[in-house]
Design a protein around this motif. Sequence first.
Motif, PDB file in Angstrom:
ATOM      1  N   SER A  55     -33.602  -3.110 -17.398  1.00  0.00           N
ATOM      2  CA  SER A  55     -34.698  -2.429 -18.094  1.00  0.00           C
ATOM      3  C   SER A  55     -34.743  -0.941 -17.750  1.00  0.00           C
ATOM      4  O   SER A  55     -34.963  -0.102 -18.630  1.00  0.00           O
ATOM      5  CB  SER A  55     -36.032  -3.091 -17.756  1.00  0.00           C
ATOM      6  N   ARG A  56     -34.501  -0.593 -16.499  1.00  0.00           N
ATOM      7  CA  ARG A  56     -34.545   0.819 -16.103  1.00  0.00           C
ATOM      8  C   ARG A  56     -33.318   1.584 -16.597  1.00  0.00           C
ATOM      9  O   ARG A  56     -33.413   2.745 -16.981  1.00  0.00           O
ATOM     10  CB  ARG A  56     -34.690   0.952 -14.596  1.00  0.00           C
ATOM     11  N   GLU A  63     -33.534   2.668 -20.256  1.00  0.00           N
ATOM     12  CA  GLU A  63     -34.415   3.809 -20.527  1.00  0.00           C
ATOM     13  C   GLU A  63     -33.715   5.149 -20.320  1.00  0.00           C
ATOM     14  O   GLU A  63     -34.019   6.121 -21.007  1.00  0.00           O
ATOM     15  CB  GLU A  63     -35.645   3.743 -19.621  1.00  0.00           C
TER      16      GLU A  63
END
Length: 177
Positions: free
Chosen positions: A136-137, A140
């Motif tokens: 998820s990080r 981004e």
Amino acid sequence: MSRVRRSSDWGFPRWRGYGSSRDAAQVRLCDRHGCNDPGNCPAPKSPNNPDRWYFCQKHAAEYNSGWDYFAGLDAEEAAMREAQERSDFSGFKETAHYGWTGSGDGSRSGDELRALEALGLDPDADFDAVKKAWRSRAKEVHPDVRPGDAEAAKAFQIYQVAYEVLRAAEDRREWKG
């Protein structure tokens, strides 16, 4: 003449009665009302007072969570007392780098703890949570999503290195186990 009688145990305690020579051990109970556990943790009643409360470990932790050593002192007195305490025990500051700097149960290295912190995870997170947080990080701040953004590229590298450290540690655990 009285005859001296020799002991029959010859110094071996197993020939004596069990506990026959021992008196009852004195156990101090916890000073918290209603607690029947042994009170083996001393806690000061107030600053500059030699009197102590004696709590069990649970109640000592509860007491210490609300303890303020500088209560009742104005700012100048508190600063003076803090300076005096620091000057008296400054030798212990030299050994500060030997201790653990973060939380954990001791099963993870310092590098693993820093990697978990970089991913925003708790020290006891499992590897599935690591994968999820990394994906998820990384999505981004991926260079394909943010082309030309230097801060995003740096953050992506940090997440990538953190994941590699944790993956290598997980592989070592699986190999040993």
